[in-house]
Design an enzyme around this catalytic site. Structure first.
Site, PDB file in Angstrom:
ATOM      1  N   TRP A 501      41.337  34.146  39.743  1.00 23.43           N
ATOM      2  CA  TRP A 501      40.371  34.179  40.846  1.00 23.43           C
ATOM      3  C   TRP A 501      38.916  34.040  40.394  1.00 23.43           C
ATOM      4  O   TRP A 501      38.020  34.619  40.990  1.00 23.43           O
ATOM      5  CB  TRP A 501      40.547  35.467  41.679  1.00 23.43           C
ATOM      6  CG  TRP A 501      41.976  35.796  41.935  1.00 23.43           C
ATOM      7  CD1 TRP A 501      42.850  35.084  42.703  1.00 23.43           C
ATOM      8  CD2 TRP A 501      42.728  36.890  41.392  1.00 23.43           C
ATOM      9  NE1 TRP A 501      44.096  35.675  42.683  1.00 23.43           N
ATOM     10  CE2 TRP A 501      44.043  36.782  41.897  1.00 23.43           C
ATOM     11  CE3 TRP A 501      42.413  37.967  40.562  1.00 23.43           C
ATOM     12  CZ2 TRP A 501      45.050  37.697  41.569  1.00 23.43           C
ATOM     13  CZ3 TRP A 501      43.407  38.871  40.234  1.00 23.43           C
ATOM     14  CH2 TRP A 501      44.705  38.729  40.739  1.00 23.43           C
ATOM     15  N   HIS A 502      38.691  33.228  39.368  1.00 19.66           N
ATOM     16  CA  HIS A 502      37.329  33.041  38.879  1.00 19.66           C
ATOM     17  C   HIS A 502      36.841  31.621  39.155  1.00 19.66           C
ATOM     18  O   HIS A 502      36.172  31.015  38.323  1.00 19.66           O
ATOM     19  CB  HIS A 502      37.252  33.349  37.376  1.00 19.66           C
ATOM     20  CG  HIS A 502      37.556  34.769  37.053  1.00 19.66           C
ATOM     21  ND1 HIS A 502      37.761  35.224  35.764  1.00 19.66           N
ATOM     22  CD2 HIS A 502      37.691  35.862  37.853  1.00 19.66           C
ATOM     23  CE1 HIS A 502      38.009  36.528  35.788  1.00 19.66           C
ATOM     24  NE2 HIS A 502      37.980  36.931  37.040  1.00 19.66           N
TER      25      HIS A 502
END
Length: 569
Positions: A501-502
């Site tokens: 989730w970056h």
């Protein structure tokens, strides 16, 4: 007496908003559907009350009148958000109004996008770490201001975790296999092994970017919840008062947003020529909103019959997500509940992190991305529930690629701002990223085989109970049989790629915004969030995104000097 009591109550409410004694009961929060039409005008309109938007709005409100628009609700009172043991619920259970909005990238990787005040800090695994000095210097940021701004954030949301058995063993294992030096407990990004920070406190309670609104001036800020911004409003450049050479460019003067009933509202800037609309809607939301407002690739906008304000072909380009590959470790004994607390930062550009138990850290990563359909995921979840007794005995080690070099694009699917755009990250399209993954997985193999991990691994794999093997195979990946086989390892990396989730990019500095985050080619519009990054900072970007919301620069005065909004810290 009654008047005195009312006065006391008023003072207590004010103090609550200022010092955060009752977070979630800020006096300036209100539902968009409850707001009556008004003629209010603002110095700044911030779109997106997430990781950057909350600290940004709080900072601006010290000296200016601010409106913050958030498409979700509050995180307060929701145990799925606030409790560490409920972490997985935010990722697995999604619906039309949940804090997590599901999307699947065109690479086939299942993902989550925040939809709540506080943004990704309400959903993530909580790791807190600063960016490297190299990242800060390349960004051209004032190092003293950056340090002060990190501290401003850390005073509210960052904590030093107390390592328990599993995390301690992983830490010792990283040191044992040579991820040196031992950097102890630090927020700094340093080569070697370290214990970082966490936004979960010692009681397992999550603290989020929304908590930074405690710094806001309650008389100068308004936060609208469940307010979905449809588009940015621009003046006709031919009607713009000519103040300078660039005043002929389109000028942002407000936004249109809708509430939960679908009713449209307008919010506008005041007559101050330096007032601004600032997008802090994230790597997906900010480029999407620029396109919906007429700023993007001309042909793409015309295909959706969107009036073109400015042809900006770089909007939506450079989309990247740090590829993550996970290895699951069957343990003969139960593990504590822990999210990411320890990291091994290698010299070759791979980060090794860990969590326990494993469920929810990744989404069925043993299955190649194209096969991860919603029906398949649901079937696996049902089976996992039946074998959930093995959950407390399964740890996970994760390899994350620094950077990355590989990147893709974001495009509109339709003109509905509630829907997700189409995004492709092109994982491992550059061989540099693939090389880092292979080295990272080989390093994980050594950590698992270290003497430090002996009590958490089976000496003989044949001793692993068959139901547990079945459980782990459903959950994710075991180590490949031959990590020395280069072709097999590359295939493994591609087939088991996942997200942590970056994601970032889409409004990158130098391509869509300038060094001061102003959108190139239009006036009174900026982007302040992770969509402006050329690479992801540190081993987790949240600390830097919150810091960036604090250290943002303000308006350019006629003399050309930049006036820092931070009067004092």
């Amino acid at each position: 007496m009654e008047n005195e009591l009312l006065a006391i109550v008023s003072v207590l409410l004010l103090l609550s908003a200022v010092v955060g004694a009752q977070p979630g009961k800020f006096t300036f929060l209100q539902e968009a559907s409850s707001s009556a039409s008004s003629n209010e005008e603002y110095d700044y309109i911030v779109v997106g009350g997430g990781t950057a938007g909350c600290p940004l709005a709080a900072t601006l409100s010290e000296k200016f009148k601010v409106l913050l628009l958030e498409r979700g609700g509050v995180p307060y009172g929701n145990p799925d958000i606030e409790r560490i043991e409920m972490f997985v619920h935010n990722l697995v259970w999604t619906n039309a109004t949940s804090p997590a909005q599901a999307f699947i990238s065109e690479d086939g990787v299942i993902n989550r996008r925040p939809r709540v005040l506080g943004g990704g800090t309400c959903l993530n695994a909580g790791f807190y770490t600063r960016a490297s000095q190299e990242f800060i210097q390349k960004a051209g940021w004032d190092e003293k201001l950056v340090d002060e701004s990190y501290s401003w954030v850390e005073n509210v949301v960052a904590f030093a975790p107390e390592l328990k058995q599993w995390q301690s063993a992983v830490r010792r294992g990283l040191l044992e296999v040579g991820i040196l030096p031992d950097n102890g407990v630090t927020y700094d990004h340093l080569i070697g092994t370290k214990t970082g920070g966490s936004i979960f406190d010692s009681n397992g309670h999550r603290h989020t970017a929304a908590d930074l609104l405690k710094y806001a001036n309650p008389s100068s800020i308004k936060v609208m919840l469940h307010a979905t911004t449809n588009k940015i409003l621009f003046t006709d450049s031919s009607l713009t008062l000519r103040l300078s050479a660039d005043s002929e460019r389109p000028r942002a003067y407000g936004v249109v947003y809708t509430d939960t009933s679908g009713m449209e509202h307008r919010a506008v800037l005041n007559s101050n020529p330096r007032s601004e609309v600032i997008l802090s809607a994230g790597a997906l939301g900010s480029p999407q909103l620029l396109m919906l407002s007429g700023i993007g690739p001309e042909e793409h906008l015309k295909a959706f019959q969107i009036p073109v304000i400015m042809n900006a072909p770089n909007v939506g380009q450079g989309m990247a997500d740090n590829p993550m590959n996970a290895i699951f470790v069957p343990s003969p004994k139960p593990l504590e509940v822990s999210l990411v607390e320890v990291v091994g930062i290698t010299s070759f550009g791979s980060f090794i992190e860990s969590a326990s138990p494993a469920l929810g850290i990744t989404m069925i990563s043993s299955v190649p991305p194209p096969l991860r359909t919603p029906s398949f995921i649901q079937a696996v979840q049902n089976q996992l529930q039946e074998m959930s007794s093995y959950l407390p005995r399964t740890g996970v080690l994760m390899e994350k690629v620094d950077g990355p070099v590989s990147s893709g694009y974001l495009k509109l699917r339709n003109t509905d701002p509630h829907d997700n755009p189409a995004v492709r990250f092109n994982y491992f399209s550059d061989t540099q990223d693939l090389n880092k993954c292979v080295q990272g997985i080989q390093l994980i193999q050594r950590v698992i085989g270290s003497s430090s991990m002996t009590s958490f691994t089976y000496v003989n794999p044949e001793e692993i109970p068959e139901p547990m093997l079945k459980f782990v195979s459903l959950l994710g990946n075991l180590l490949p049989l031959d990590t020395s086989n280069r072709i097999a390892m590359e295939t493994f990396c591609r087939a088991t790629v996942n997200t942590i989730w970056h994601y970032h990019g889409g409004c990158q500095v130098g391509r869509v915004v300038d060094d001061s985050h102003r959108v190139i080619g239009v006036n009174n519009l900026r982007v302040v969030d992770g969509s402006t990054f050329l690479s992801s900072p540190g081993t987790n970007p949240q600390a830097t995104v919150m810091m960036m919301g604090r250290q943002v620069y303000g308006c350019e005065y006629p003399q050309g000097t930049w006036i820092r909004l931070l009067i004092s810290i």
